[in-house]
Design an enzyme around this catalytic site. Structure first.
Site, mmCIF file in Angstrom:
data_model
loop_
_atom_site.group_PDB
_atom_site.id
_atom_site.type_symbol
_atom_site.label_atom_id
_atom_site.label_comp_id
_atom_site.label_asym_id
_atom_site.label_seq_id
_atom_site.Cartn_x
_atom_site.Cartn_y
_atom_site.Cartn_z
ATOM 1 N N ASP A 226 64.966 124.300 103.404
ATOM 2 C CA ASP A 226 65.534 122.952 103.293
ATOM 3 C C ASP A 226 66.497 122.640 104.450
ATOM 4 O O ASP A 226 66.726 123.476 105.335
ATOM 5 C CB ASP A 226 66.220 122.831 101.918
ATOM 6 N N GLY B 55 60.669 115.242 106.755
ATOM 7 C CA GLY B 55 59.932 114.490 107.776
ATOM 8 C C GLY B 55 60.755 114.131 109.000
ATOM 9 O O GLY B 55 60.282 113.421 109.885
ATOM 10 N N ASP C 238 62.487 112.965 98.849
ATOM 11 C CA ASP C 238 61.877 113.458 97.608
ATOM 12 C C ASP C 238 61.007 112.432 96.873
ATOM 13 O O ASP C 238 61.239 111.234 96.955
ATOM 14 C CB ASP C 238 62.981 113.894 96.640
HETATM 15 C C1 GAL Z 1 66.018 118.672 98.386
HETATM 16 C C2 GAL Z 1 64.517 118.878 98.428
HETATM 17 C C3 GAL Z 1 64.002 118.981 97.011
HETATM 18 C C4 GAL Z 1 64.708 120.137 96.314
HETATM 19 C C5 GAL Z 1 66.209 119.955 96.379
HETATM 20 C C6 GAL Z 1 66.957 121.159 95.849
HETATM 21 O O1 GAL Z 1 66.509 118.590 99.670
HETATM 22 O O2 GAL Z 1 63.919 117.806 99.100
HETATM 23 O O3 GAL Z 1 62.620 119.194 97.018
HETATM 24 O O4 GAL Z 1 64.322 121.338 96.901
HETATM 25 O O5 GAL Z 1 66.623 119.748 97.711
HETATM 26 O O6 GAL Z 1 68.332 121.034 95.956
#
Ligand code: GAL
Length: 428
Positions: free
Chosen positions: A153, A205, A226
């Site tokens: 992430d 992205g 998301d």
């Molecule tokens: C976001 C990610 C999600 C999930 C979340 C967890 O940045 O896009 O899919 O992993 O973090 O905190």
């Protein structure tokens, strides 16, 4: 072009193909991965051994494994809030009473794979330790535990805002910079050990990741923020994906984010479109839902064998929109009605009632990849079959039909073309 820059360009192209070949050489990511992720189930509360093992059991009992669902992926919040004295990540002892390896081993014994989540910044998005400064050590731990998948992430990464916020509005540089140490650690582990970790980039992205993800040893990369499990998310992500299909294929696929079927904000028609579009766009199919409470209608959608086979087609070519004569102008951010994708043994046509219910009709001669002639077709959600020079189906608002057009029956280049009659009926 500056003198010498063409040599540099050639070198860069050669290098990028080298990395792509390297990624292909792992045998990973030749088709979009399929699995389950803990995040949409109960966010932090479902990042535990219990949820992982329950999901694995459900893969067997619901027949998901037999359809190709393979990865059991635990998302954010699986570790403690602090590293140990030697800088190692510590699995939360309450969530993982026997540690990570015991769970990974059991999942492997079931013929499935196990994934974990990390982050390029100082902390994960939910404020657990991030991998900044620890890439090699963290990958060593993954290899030791037998982890097969690593979602990476982009929270708490270098930012012009101080202190760094969770999601940086104005990054201090390019994601590529802070993803490089993990890329190097993963590639080194692949070279040094038998470990074949699928590397999934989750920078939403940013920085056109779809152009360089494969060179970073990744087999998939998120292309958007998301999926929040509402219709607006489906429209936003599908229309983003439609513009960048050329960057997705065997070795590295655009990841449209987890399937949020089962979300209370989506009805069954919207779930069919969500699953069908993700599938024909060759997105990974990762169930982001609680498998213990899956409804019969959602289960029916996610176990549609014909659509899964289209997603897993060996060519790995995402469908694109096309505009038939009289077709509407594309509207930014809305789902276009007509999609087509090449398959090993035919083409798939996606018909999406994204903005209006009604009758959707196509002459096959107007479909890229098909000629003037009669073809056999099968619709995957209704199991309707037919043949003729086209297809015409009634579709409810926000629903989708996935039509596989197979055998060419004969050419009608000298006969005026017309639509086929009722399903299954010969119309000559
Ligand atoms: C976001 C990610 C999600 C999930 C979340 C967890 O940045 O896009 O899919 O992993 O973090 O905190």
């Amino acid at each position: 072009m500056e003198p010498g820059s063409s040599t540099l360009l050639t070198l860069l192209i050669t290098l990028s193909w080298f990395h792509l070949a390297e990624s292909l050489g792992t045998g990973l990511g030749l088709s979009p991965h399929m699995g389950w992720s803990s995040w949409n189930v109960k966010q932090c509360d479902s990042a535990s051994a219990k949820y992982a093992l329950d999901a694995a059991d459900k893969f067997i009992s619901l027949g998901l494994k037999d359809l190709g669902y393979e990865y059991i992926n635990i998302d954010d919040c699986w570790s403690t809030k602090e590293r140990d004295g030697s800088g190692k990540l510590v699995p939360d002892p309450v969530k993982w009473p026997n540690g990570i390896k015991a769970v990974a081993d059991r999942i492997h014994d079931m013929g499935l794979k196990f994934g974990l989540y990390g982050c390029a910044g100082q902390m994960t998005c939910a404020e657990f330790p991030g991998s900044e400064g620890y890439a090699v050590s963290d990958v060593d731990q993954l290899v030791g535990w037998g982890v097969d998948f690593w979602k990476f992430d982009n929270c708490y990464t270098p930012c012009k805002v101080n202190p760094r916020p969770q999601t940086c509005p104005d990054p201090a540089g390019n994601t590529k910079t802070w993803y490089a140490p993990m890329r190097d650690a993963i590639l080194a582990a692949r070279a040094r050990t038998a470990s074949q970790i699928h590397f999934n980039l989750c920078n939403w992205g940013r920085d056109e990741v779809y152009k360089w993800g494969a060179q970073y040893g990744a087999q998939s990369w998120r292309i958007s923020e998301d999926n929040y499990g509402d219709w607006a998310s489906i429209e936003r992500i599908a229309s983003t994906a439609a513009d960048i299909t050329q960057y997705s294929g065997p070795g590295g696929f655009n990841d449209l984010d987890m399937l949020y079927l089962g979300s209370p904000k989506l009805n069954t028609r919207q779930e069919r479109l969500h699953f069908g579009l993700w599938a024909i766009l060759k997105s990974p199919l990762v169930l982001g839902l609680d498998l213990s409470n899956i409804s019969a209608s959602t289960l029916e959608i996610v176990t549609n064998r014909g659509i899964i086979e289209i997603n897993q087609d060996p060519l790995g070519k995402p469908a694109n929109t096309f505009r038939p004569p009289g077709g509407p102008e594309p509207v930014k951010g809305k789902i276009y009605p007509y999609w087509v994708g090449e398959l090993k043994d035919g083409v798939v046509i996606g018909l999406c009632a994204g903005t209006a219910a009604g009758r959707y009709s196509l002459e096959f001669r107007d479909v890229p990849g098909l000629g003037r002639g009669w073809y056999e077709w099968t619709e995957m959600y209704t199991a309707q079959t037919g043949w003729g020079s086209g297809v015409s189906l009634d579709i409810g608002l926000h629903d989708m039909r996935v039509v596989k057009v197979g055998s060419f029956i004969f050419s009608t280049s000298n006969i005026p073309s017309r639509l086929s009659g009722p399903a299954g009926k010969r119309d000559y």
